[in-house]
Motif scaffolding. Structure first.
Motif, short mmCIF file in Angstrom:
data_model
loop_
_atom_site.label_atom_id
_atom_site.label_comp_id
_atom_site.label_asym_id
_atom_site.label_seq_id
_atom_site.Cartn_x
_atom_site.Cartn_y
_atom_site.Cartn_z
N PRO A 268 0.79 -1.23 0.00
CA PRO A 268 0.00 0.00 0.00
C PRO A 268 0.83 1.29 0.00
O PRO A 268 0.32 2.35 0.36
N SER A 269 2.08 1.23 -0.40
CA SER A 269 3.00 2.37 -0.26
C SER A 269 2.45 3.64 -0.90
O SER A 269 1.85 3.61 -1.97
N ARG A 270 2.73 4.76 -0.25
CA ARG A 270 2.41 6.07 -0.82
C ARG A 270 3.52 6.54 -1.75
O ARG A 270 3.31 7.35 -2.64
N THR A 271 4.73 6.05 -1.50
CA THR A 271 5.87 6.28 -2.39
C THR A 271 6.78 5.07 -2.27
O THR A 271 6.97 4.54 -1.19
N GLU A 272 7.32 4.63 -3.40
CA GLU A 272 8.16 3.44 -3.40
C GLU A 272 9.05 3.47 -4.63
O GLU A 272 8.57 3.41 -5.76
N ALA A 273 10.37 3.59 -4.40
CA ALA A 273 11.30 3.66 -5.52
C ALA A 273 11.58 2.29 -6.12
O ALA A 273 11.90 2.18 -7.31
N GLY A 295 8.15 2.44 -8.47
CA GLY A 295 8.84 1.16 -8.35
C GLY A 295 7.93 -0.02 -8.62
O GLY A 295 8.25 -0.89 -9.46
N PRO A 296 6.77 -0.13 -7.95
CA PRO A 296 5.85 -1.22 -8.24
C PRO A 296 5.42 -1.27 -9.70
O PRO A 296 5.26 -2.36 -10.27
N ARG A 297 5.22 -0.12 -10.31
CA ARG A 297 4.82 -0.12 -11.73
C ARG A 297 5.90 -0.76 -12.60
O ARG A 297 5.60 -1.53 -13.52
N GLU A 298 7.16 -0.45 -12.31
CA GLU A 298 8.25 -1.05 -13.09
C GLU A 298 8.33 -2.55 -12.85
O GLU A 298 8.44 -3.35 -13.78
N ILE A 299 8.30 -2.95 -11.58
CA ILE A 299 8.45 -4.37 -11.25
C ILE A 299 7.27 -5.18 -11.78
O ILE A 299 7.44 -6.30 -12.29
N LEU A 300 6.06 -4.64 -11.67
CA LEU A 300 4.87 -5.36 -12.09
C LEU A 300 4.52 -5.13 -13.56
O LEU A 300 3.44 -5.52 -14.01
N GLY A 301 5.43 -4.55 -14.32
CA GLY A 301 5.21 -4.39 -15.76
C GLY A 301 3.95 -3.62 -16.08
O GLY A 301 3.17 -4.01 -16.95
N GLU A 302 3.74 -2.50 -15.35
CA GLU A 302 2.56 -1.65 -15.53
C GLU A 302 1.26 -2.44 -15.37
O GLU A 302 0.24 -2.12 -15.99
N GLY A 303 1.28 -3.46 -14.53
CA GLY A 303 0.06 -4.20 -14.22
C GLY A 303 -0.01 -5.58 -14.84
O GLY A 303 -0.94 -6.34 -14.54
#
Length: 364
Positions: A268-273, A295-303
């Motif tokens: 649930p991070s508000r900010t995450e590199a 960070g999550p967007r990069e790791i999770l391939g934009e979903g």
């Protein structure tokens, strides 16, 4: 150019195991030691159970909690060791290393690793690492960002030199032996939602509690592993929402033990590199519901490899958790994605960087 002989390295950060960044830094130090380098790991705070000491490799040095005193001690360590390369992780430690190198009056390649978008808000020392970027540019041989989004922000917003600012994803030790093998395996687990991280404002655990109160599955349980300054506030909110029998705060945990039994991981991070937990959860084949930080967007391939929801949107987080509990999906593609962030992949990049800087210094 690569320098293959045993190196004398100094790595510094604020503590061991205090957060994801520090956990990664300790693992990197151990990897350099395993390949035959002489490694000194200097930290502000150490715990008796860290497993490192004055006679181990990495050798552990505790600098102390005073910023001024720890910087002076770090300068003395630099003068005594004269390392081939010195590296710092987390913004405050980066500032201390730059200052210590100046006090020590020695020429040593410096690598400064930045791990967050909002670290500059956490204190004066951390702010100096960002607002003091002109000084950092003059002294650092490389500035490392843990994601492309953070690298872009350091260059565009803070003035980091583009040519010397690089991205190296955090290398993650993957425990694939405990990974879920099939979608049926995941669906058979108890409906447990797991979150792991420091209990601090930027990790958004209070937002997760608000979202979990909206999950329409009375059999679901939430475990939040970690500790930090938000613990009392979390406990009070859990009690106020009537969730005391469904939400637990076990404190510091070994995440691998919990990944092996959870059905869903929430971030649930508000900010995450970056997001160490994301990679670890992917390696276990777990479905992830995360806020759409860089960070999550990069790791999770934009979903593609997990569900992304707007930051702070409790209703969207709740629906994402419900959907993942109802249909956790197949783990194979998630496990394959995690391999891109493995310790082997990431450490190889760190090793090349350090070897090249050491070689350049020796040649000079």
């Amino acid at each position: 150019m690569s320098y293959s002989k045993s190196l004398n390295l100094l790595l510094t950060t604020r503590a061991l195991g205090d957060g994801g960044a520090e956990r990664v830094w300790t693992t990197i130090a151990r990897r350099f030691a395993e390949r035959g380098d002489r490694v000194t790991l200097a930290v502000d705070r150490a715990r008796p159970d860290d497993g490192l000491g004055a006679d181990t490799n990495p050798r552990l040095i505790e600098l102390g909690s005073s910023h001024f005193g720890s910087t002076l001690k770090l300068a003395r360590v630099l003068r005594r060791l004269r390392p081939d390369v010195a590296l710092a992780a987390v913004s405050g430690s980066c500032v201390k290393l730059v200052a210590a190198a100046a006090l020590a009056r020695i020429e040593v390649p410096l690598v400064l690793s930045y791990h967050g978008f909002e670290e500059w808000r956490t204190g004066r020392l951390a702010a100096a690492a960002y607002y003091g970027m002109p000084i950092v540019n003059r002294r650092a041989d490389r500035i490392v960002a843990v994601s492309d989004g953070l690298r872009h922000r350091l260059i565009e917003d803070w003035g980091a030199e583009e040519d010397r600012t690089i991205r190296i994803y955090n290398p993650v030790s993957l425990d694939l032996a405990r990974a879920a093998t099939t979608a049926e395996d995941l669906a058979a687990r108890p409906p447990v939602v797991l979150a792991v991280g420091r209990l601090s404002i930027e990790k958004g655990m209070i937002d997760l509690v608000e979202a979990f109160a909206r999950v329409r599955r009375p059999d679901a349980r939430l475990i939040i592993g970690g500790d930090g300054p938000e613990r009392e506030r979390l406990e009070a909110r859990i009690e106020a929402l009537g969730l005391a029998d469904r939400v637990s705060l076990p404190g510091r945990v070994n995440p691998n033990l919990y990944y092996a039994t959870a059905r869903v991981v929430a971030v649930p991070s508000r900010t995450e590199a970056f997001g160490l937990v994301l990679v670890e959860a992917l390696a276990h084949g777990l479905p992830i519901v995360s806020t759409a930080c860089h960070g999550p967007r990069e790791i999770l391939g934009e979903g593609r490899y997990g569900t992304l929801v707007p930051i702070g949107d409790a209703e969207a987080m709740a629906r994402g958790i419900e959907n993942a509990l109802d249909d956790p999906g197949a783990p194979e593609e998630r496990i394959a994605r995690a391999a891109a962030f493995s310790m082997e992949e990431g450490f190889a990049v760190w090793a090349r960087l350090v070897d090249d800087l050491a070689a350049g210094r020796r040649d000079a």
